[in-house]
Design a protein around this motif. Structure first.
Motif, PDB file in Angstrom:
ATOM      1  N   LEU A   1     -72.184 -11.597 -17.377  1.00 22.25           N
ATOM      2  CA  LEU A   1     -72.215 -13.007 -17.779  1.00 22.25           C
ATOM      3  C   LEU A   1     -73.200 -13.226 -18.932  1.00 22.25           C
ATOM      4  O   LEU A   1     -72.899 -13.930 -19.901  1.00 22.25           O
ATOM      5  CB  LEU A   1     -72.631 -13.875 -16.593  1.00 22.25           C
ATOM      6  N   LEU A   2     -74.367 -12.619 -18.805  1.00 28.01           N
ATOM      7  CA  LEU A   2     -75.370 -12.734 -19.872  1.00 28.01           C
ATOM      8  C   LEU A   2     -74.816 -12.159 -21.172  1.00 28.01           C
ATOM      9  O   LEU A   2     -75.040 -12.707 -22.256  1.00 28.01           O
ATOM     10  CB  LEU A   2     -76.657 -12.007 -19.482  1.00 28.01           C
ATOM     11  N   LEU A   3     -74.063 -11.059 -21.027  1.00 28.41           N
ATOM     12  CA  LEU A   3     -73.493 -10.417 -22.205  1.00 28.41           C
ATOM     13  C   LEU A   3     -72.493 -11.350 -22.889  1.00 28.41           C
ATOM     14  O   LEU A   3     -72.501 -11.503 -24.113  1.00 28.41           O
ATOM     15  CB  LEU A   3     -72.812  -9.110 -21.788  1.00 28.41           C
TER      16      LEU A   3
ATOM     17  N   LEU B   1     -72.393 -14.613 -22.777  1.00 25.46           N
ATOM     18  CA  LEU B   1     -73.143 -15.685 -23.437  1.00 25.46           C
ATOM     19  C   LEU B   1     -73.759 -15.192 -24.745  1.00 25.46           C
ATOM     20  O   LEU B   1     -73.760 -15.906 -25.747  1.00 25.46           O
ATOM     21  CB  LEU B   1     -74.238 -16.201 -22.504  1.00 25.46           C
ATOM     22  N   ALA B   2     -74.283 -13.969 -24.716  1.00 27.37           N
ATOM     23  CA  ALA B   2     -74.905 -13.420 -25.922  1.00 27.37           C
ATOM     24  C   ALA B   2     -73.872 -13.249 -27.024  1.00 27.37           C
ATOM     25  O   ALA B   2     -74.153 -13.482 -28.203  1.00 27.37           O
ATOM     26  CB  ALA B   2     -75.582 -12.093 -25.607  1.00 27.37           C
TER      27      ALA B   2
ATOM     28  N   ILE C   1     -74.047 -10.353 -13.178  1.00 27.90           N
ATOM     29  CA  ILE C   1     -75.047 -11.136 -13.897  1.00 27.90           C
ATOM     30  C   ILE C   1     -75.232 -10.592 -15.303  1.00 27.90           C
ATOM     31  O   ILE C   1     -75.241 -11.334 -16.284  1.00 27.90           O
ATOM     32  CB  ILE C   1     -76.377 -11.132 -13.119  1.00 27.90           C
ATOM     33  N   PHE C   2     -75.310  -9.274 -15.388  1.00 24.68           N
ATOM     34  CA  PHE C   2     -75.443  -8.648 -16.704  1.00 24.68           C
ATOM     35  C   PHE C   2     -74.244  -9.003 -17.584  1.00 24.68           C
ATOM     36  O   PHE C   2     -74.399  -9.366 -18.745  1.00 24.68           O
ATOM     37  CB  PHE C   2     -75.551  -7.128 -16.525  1.00 24.68           C
TER      38      PHE C   2
ATOM     39  N   ARG D   1     -75.956  -7.080  -9.310  1.00 24.04           N
ATOM     40  CA  ARG D   1     -76.567  -7.470 -10.575  1.00 24.04           C
ATOM     41  C   ARG D   1     -75.643  -7.223 -11.752  1.00 24.04           C
ATOM     42  O   ARG D   1     -75.879  -7.735 -12.833  1.00 24.04           O
ATOM     43  CB  ARG D   1     -77.871  -6.701 -10.757  1.00 24.04           C
TER      44      ARG D   1
END
Lengths: 279, 314
Positions: free
Chosen positions: A19-21, A23-24, A16-17, A13
């Motif tokens: 990648l989200l970061l 994007l944010a 995933i975290f 995970r």
């Protein structure tokens, strides 16, 4: 819902975290960059655009408000948007309650026409609306834009409130009726309190739509003293494109109300999403 | 209406009403109909007066040569002129170029949704952040990208810092379109990612559990379960994106390029505005507006049929 989420082991995970970061950051960094630029002088900014500000100044905001009329434009927008919003909510509440709970003759046809006019793009309306409002001598007046915002906001609003008022149990309305409550008492003391989440969501959505609107604001209020915030910002953005701090300050002023709404009423903004889908 | 009548009948059957009660009921029902109609009337008048009448008015103008005061009946001439106008062809082609944004936005949205679906730590905060551009005006987003990509802007400052030559993004039509497409992706992926996420959340969790028990890995589940199960949501997102490309680029074009250089970034909806406010014949603008409206309607129908959005689950 949570059971499906636990399908990945802990180490899996982490990417995933991350990648989200990333994007944010693509969202947050530009905003932070603009906010810091807005607080700098142009000279300080040009020296090192990506560096930290050496000194903070509110000069850009003062110039925009005092010399370029952005403060007046924001006030104008507030007047227009709040009046339109109040009108839309009142008219749509009346219609939504009737459509949801009263035997309105021809309700199916009324509903069908509201749903189908939601598809009309505003480009189709600009020529006839402009001609119509100039015949009513409302071009250049707040009243003209308010009328257009109310009318274009209504189909969705009525549709939305009809759905949310329909969730109120008939038994409650029957009880109010037995207590002798008439139409307005029922509406004010039963329907509106029980449908307040829907009303709040709708108010937030409509506020955002109206505050952010550009096309009608631009063509219906040609006079500089009556201009709204989005056309005023567009003008500043095209004239002073080389003065990044000034433009950034303008962007912040215009974006502030929506950002505050998202920060403090995110529940309603997000729940409006599901409804906005049908729009 | 039917519901009310059956309810009344039901009430009558359970407790036999005294004589006169039925008549009172009926008159109450009639009162409710009148009150209901009166309550709907303000909304109806506003929508009729400022949406339905204007559309019919636009249709009428489109058959005329008009300056807004005088009308000269031309029949279909305005439509014919537009259909043979090379500029309109060029602009339609420009619109098609903007369609490149559609698969890109959807791609990023699906990634966002699939990642958020794993519910890692802080996913709610991420969701909120991604949603931020959706509450901003196109004027704000457009000017943000315009100033960021301007000749003296931060992007060029970064290019120079890495030893490159500054690029003038807005003197070349394709580069300008590239910047606008970037703005479309940046502003669209959060909202659409959340739509896709709502589609993901609607999938029956036991399907995933069964697949996991059967030994399907994360990628396999993504490819064989997750994506096929959200194809209707993807179809919906596809539709709103294509419609957006044909009807809602005005704001971005207006604040970023004003249609230029030349007509290279002018889209159909921006051309309507140009024709409406800078040409002698309003009929041409109205005809173009009607044509775009028809095109949008046609696209919606075709796509709804193609993706069977409204049909039963197959």
């Amino acid at each position: 819902m949570t059971s499906t989420s636990a399908t990945l082991s802990k180490p899996a995970r982490l990417p995933i975290f991350l990648l989200l970061l990333v994007l944010a950051i693509t969202i947050v960094y530009p905003v932070v960059f603009l906010a810091s630029a807005a607080l700098r002088t142009n000279a300080d900014y040009l020296r090192d655009p990506f560096g930290l500000p050496r000194e903070f100044t509110f000069q850009n905001f003062l110039v925009l408000v005092n010399n370029y009329g952005l403060g007046q434009a924001a006030i104008n927008s507030a007047i227009v948007v709040l009046s339109s919003l109040a009108l839309v909510l009142v008219v749509a509440t009346l219609a939504g309650y009737a459509m949801a709970k009263l035997p309105v003759p021809g309700a199916r046809y009324i509903n069908a026409s509201f749903v189908s006019v939601m598809l009309i793009p505003s480009q189709v309306l600009i020529i006839p609306i402009y001609l119509l409002l100039s015949r009513l001598e409302l071009v250049g007046e707040f009243g003209g834009v308010i009328l257009v915002y109310v009318a274009t906001g209504l189909p969705f609003s009525v549709f939305f409130l009809t759905l949310s008022f329909r969730a109120i149990p008939d038994a409650v309305l029957e009880a109010a009726k037995l207590d002798g409550a008439g139409f307005f008492r029922t509406l004010l003391f039963v329907v509106m309190p029980m449908g307040r989440a829907g009303l709040a969501t709708l108010a937030v959505l409509q506020f955002l739509g109206m505050w952010n609107e550009l096309l009608f604001a631009y063509i219906l209020l040609p006079d500089n003293t009556k201009t709204l915030v989005t056309p005023a910002l567009a003008q500043i953005g095209s004239r002073y494109v080389s003065d990044q701090p000034l433009v950034s300050a303008g962007l912040l002023i215009t974006a502030l109300p929506p950002i505050l709404l998202l920060a403090f009423a995110s529940k309603y903004v997000m729940s409006g999403l599901a409804a906005g889908v049908t729009r | 209406m039917t519901v009310t009548t059956t309810e009344l009948a039901g009430v009558g059957a359970v407790s036999p009403a005294p004589a006169g009660e039925g008549r009172r009921r009926r008159s109450l029902d009639r009162r409710d109909r009148i009150v209901g109609l009166v309550a709907v009337t303000p909304a109806l008048i506003l929508v009729l007066g400022f949406m339905i009448y204007p559309v019919l008015f636009a249709l009428y103008i489109s058959f005329n040569r008009s300056n807004g005061v005088n009308y000269e009946w031309l029949g279909l001439q305005n439509y014919v002129d537009l259909l043979v106008d090379p500029l309109v062809h060029q602009i339609f082609f420009t619109n098609l170029k903007f369609l490149i944004a559609v698969p890109l936005v959807i791609f990023v949205s699906v990634i966002v949704a699939v990642l958020l679906f794993e519910r890692v730590r802080g996913w709610k905060a991420f969701r909120l952040i991604y949603f931020l551009p959706s509450v901003l005006s196109v004027a704000v987003i457009g000017i943000m990208f315009k100033s960021t990509f301007s000749f003296g802007g931060p992007v060029n400052a970064a290019i120079v810092a890495f030893g490159g030559e500054p690029v003038n993004f807005f003197t070349d039509g394709n580069l300008a379109i590239f910047v606008i497409v970037l703005a479309l992706i940046w502003s669209g992926f959060g909202y659409q990612g959340l739509i896709v996420l709502s589609g993901l959340s609607a999938i029956d969790p036991s399907v995933f559990e069964a697949a996991t028990v059967d030994g399907a890995g994360w990628w396999k589940r993504l490819w064989y379960i997750t994506l096929p199960n959200i194809r209707r949501v993807l179809g919906f997102v596809f539709i709103i994106n294509v419609l957006y490309t044909f009807s809602s680029l005005f704001g971005f074009i207006f604040v970023m390029t004003a249609g230029g250089p030349g007509y290279e970034t002018t889209t159909l909806d921006y051309l309507i505005y140009l024709k409406a406010f800078s040409s002698a014949n309003l009929g041409a603008g109205a005809a173009l507006a009607v044509m775009v409206f028809l095109l949008i309607g046609l696209l919606t129908l075709l796509q709804v049929r193609f993706f069977r959005i409204t049909g039963e689950e197959d």
